[in-house]
Write a protein that holds these residues in place. Structure first.
Motif, mmCIF file in Angstrom:
data_model
loop_
_atom_site.group_PDB
_atom_site.id
_atom_site.type_symbol
_atom_site.label_atom_id
_atom_site.label_comp_id
_atom_site.label_asym_id
_atom_site.label_seq_id
_atom_site.Cartn_x
_atom_site.Cartn_y
_atom_site.Cartn_z
ATOM 1 N N ALA A 6 0.620 -1.353 -0.064
ATOM 2 C CA ALA A 6 -0.174 0.089 -0.222
ATOM 3 C C ALA A 6 0.893 1.525 0.333
ATOM 4 C CB ALA A 6 -0.893 0.394 1.222
ATOM 5 N N SER A 19 -2.987 6.175 10.040
ATOM 6 C CA SER A 19 -4.474 6.653 10.053
ATOM 7 C C SER A 19 -4.126 5.790 8.811
ATOM 8 C CB SER A 19 -5.364 7.701 10.838
ATOM 9 O OG SER A 19 -4.194 7.296 11.873
ATOM 10 N N THR A 20 -4.420 6.971 7.494
ATOM 11 C CA THR A 20 -4.656 6.873 6.286
ATOM 12 C C THR A 20 -3.974 5.056 5.746
ATOM 13 O OG1 THR A 20 -4.263 9.445 5.767
ATOM 14 C CG2 THR A 20 -3.784 7.475 3.766
ATOM 15 N N ALA A 22 -3.372 2.480 7.596
ATOM 16 C CA ALA A 22 -4.192 1.732 8.334
ATOM 17 C C ALA A 22 -5.666 1.478 7.635
ATOM 18 C CB ALA A 22 -4.661 1.775 9.844
ATOM 19 N N VAL A 23 -6.925 2.477 7.615
ATOM 20 C CA VAL A 23 -7.028 2.922 6.468
ATOM 21 C C VAL A 23 -6.845 1.606 5.650
ATOM 22 C CG1 VAL A 23 -9.471 3.416 5.132
ATOM 23 C CG2 VAL A 23 -8.083 4.096 7.622
ATOM 24 N N ALA A 24 -5.761 1.524 3.947
ATOM 25 C CA ALA A 24 -6.365 1.399 3.192
ATOM 26 C C ALA A 24 -5.648 0.120 2.978
ATOM 27 C CB ALA A 24 -4.626 2.584 2.730
ATOM 28 N N VAL A 25 -4.968 -0.512 4.392
ATOM 29 C CA VAL A 25 -4.774 -2.168 4.523
ATOM 30 C C VAL A 25 -5.729 -2.931 5.114
ATOM 31 C CG1 VAL A 25 -2.519 -1.623 4.105
ATOM 32 C CG2 VAL A 25 -3.599 -2.140 6.409
ATOM 33 N N GLY A 26 -7.217 -1.687 5.242
ATOM 34 C CA GLY A 26 -8.146 -2.857 6.612
ATOM 35 C C GLY A 26 -7.693 -3.582 8.000
ATOM 36 N N GLU A 27 -6.785 -2.191 8.603
ATOM 37 C CA GLU A 27 -6.419 -3.115 9.507
ATOM 38 C C GLU A 27 -6.745 -1.501 10.508
ATOM 39 O OE1 GLU A 27 -5.551 -5.495 10.530
ATOM 40 O OE2 GLU A 27 -4.906 -6.403 9.475
ATOM 41 N N GLU A 28 -6.048 -2.010 12.516
ATOM 42 C CA GLU A 28 -6.993 -1.091 12.852
ATOM 43 C C GLU A 28 -5.244 -0.411 12.775
ATOM 44 O OE1 GLU A 28 -9.471 -0.355 15.241
ATOM 45 O OE2 GLU A 28 -10.564 -1.945 13.703
ATOM 46 N N ARG A 29 -5.558 0.355 13.432
ATOM 47 C CA ARG A 29 -4.082 1.817 13.648
ATOM 48 C C ARG A 29 -3.322 1.130 14.609
ATOM 49 N NH1 ARG A 29 -2.711 6.650 16.683
ATOM 50 N NH2 ARG A 29 -2.161 8.100 15.328
ATOM 51 N N THR A 31 -2.362 -2.171 15.260
ATOM 52 C CA THR A 31 -1.824 -2.624 14.504
ATOM 53 C C THR A 31 -0.534 -2.694 13.879
ATOM 54 O OG1 THR A 31 -4.098 -4.145 14.559
ATOM 55 C CG2 THR A 31 -2.229 -5.384 12.930
#
Length: 81
Positions: A6, A19-20, A22-29, A31
């Motif tokens: 990503a 945060s961006t 994390a959202v791009a990979v579908g994980e919690e920040r 994690t």
């Protein structure tokens, strides 16, 4: 691997915020920050900067990708004007 892909493919190597990413990979920040990042930093693939996460040259090589061209003279032109 998803975080690295990503960062390179979606964000051109960064900088990108946690945060961006994390959202791009579908994980919690948390994690990404506590699991993926420490490993990638330790391996020399990612760096944390004040502006966000950036891919190191080794990251591009690791995935067999060519980094985007950086900078150049003002206006993006090269050579004599």
């Amino acid at each position: 691997r998803a975080v690295l892909e990503a960062l390179l493919k979606l964000f051109g190597g960064g900088p990108v915020g946690l945060s961006t990413l994390a959202v791009a990979v579908g994980e919690e920040r948390e994690t990404v920050a506590e699991v993926a990042e420490p490993f990638l930093v330790r391996e020399g693939l990612l760096a944390r900067t004040p502006r966000g996460r950036v891919a190191m040259p080794a990251a591009w090589a690791h995935l067999g990708l060519v980094p985007p061209r950086q900078g150049g003279p003002a206006g993006g032109r090269e050579g004599p004007h």
